[in-house]
Design a protein around this motif. Sequence first.
Motif, short mmCIF file in Angstrom:
data_model
loop_
_atom_site.label_atom_id
_atom_site.label_comp_id
_atom_site.label_asym_id
_atom_site.label_seq_id
_atom_site.Cartn_x
_atom_site.Cartn_y
_atom_site.Cartn_z
N VAL A 41 -10.78 -41.14 -17.98
CA VAL A 41 -10.99 -41.38 -16.55
C VAL A 41 -9.98 -40.58 -15.73
N THR A 42 -8.71 -40.59 -16.17
CA THR A 42 -7.67 -39.89 -15.42
C THR A 42 -7.88 -38.39 -15.41
N LEU A 45 -11.82 -37.69 -13.74
CA LEU A 45 -12.27 -38.21 -12.46
C LEU A 45 -11.20 -38.23 -11.37
N GLY A 227 -13.43 -43.51 -10.22
CA GLY A 227 -12.40 -43.61 -11.25
C GLY A 227 -11.39 -44.70 -10.94
N TRP A 230 -12.93 -48.12 -11.49
CA TRP A 230 -12.97 -48.47 -12.92
C TRP A 230 -11.60 -48.94 -13.40
#
Length: 308
Positions: A41-42, A45, A227, A230
């Motif tokens: 994710v990091t 996104l 992101g 989440w």
Amino acid sequence: MTSPGAQTVLDRAGSGVSSGRLPRAVLTALAPLAWGTTYVVTTELLPPGHPLFAGLLRALPAGLIALAITRTLPRGAWWWKAAVLGVLNIGLFFPLLFIAAERLPGGVAATLAAAQPLVVAVLAVPVLREGLSAWRLLWGATGVAGVGLVVIGPNAAFDTVGVVAGLASAATMALGVTLTKRWGRPAEAGPTAFAGWQLTAGGLFLVPVTFLAEGAPPHIDLTAALGYLWLGLVGGLAAYVLWFRGITTLPVTSVAVLVLLSPLVAAVLGAVLLGETFGPVQLVGFGLSLAAIVAGQLPAPARPTGQP
């Protein structure tokens, strides 16, 4: 005072379900599984160069949401206890982890973080007054070795500051986990409120740290917003509700070894989504790590009669 309708949804995820079909250990394992998505994710996104801001958004909004849902604040000594636990489990853990991640290859940082079960096994002696378990130490070391095989590449480099930060991050969260077990959870607080106290305390600690270290927040587009959502709702609120509930209802060493799932999930997602290499050595490491996780959920073998 709580808001029953909203709190029930999260507290069922954190407590009620475990008394039915799913064992508590499986529910608790969902937390490190969610944390294992953080790397993808990091990198895919979120805007680069702002890891502490990501940690802040992962903690503070989730904590405030939990407080708004439960309408339950700490009482008496729990004001300072919640602050201490929030700083250890979140506020200090995130910056130390990010320092390690910036100064070390990801695999080295993940392996150092995987030392947490070993630290918990040692801390359980003075903090929880438990005997030092060779069984826990053996499988904790096996788990670290397994994670190392999965994530450390042949060109791994070591940086003194990064290594110290990585070990400190493992020790900080290990102490937080052990103290959480020692102090338990107050009767008036459900899993959601308890997680909310710590997420809020850790998030407030991160506010000045983040802006001193990183300056102004980055521009947030739709992709980044997804992101952050989440990380905040799944990796923050839901994961920590399950995590802190698991700590208070399961043996602390059994919970600690579940953190090995996080780097394993990150490695799988890296291989599947980012095309990273994943070969026989990684499979051996996976086997060792999974064996350590399973062994960590089992009681230590009884000592033969007559042995100290």
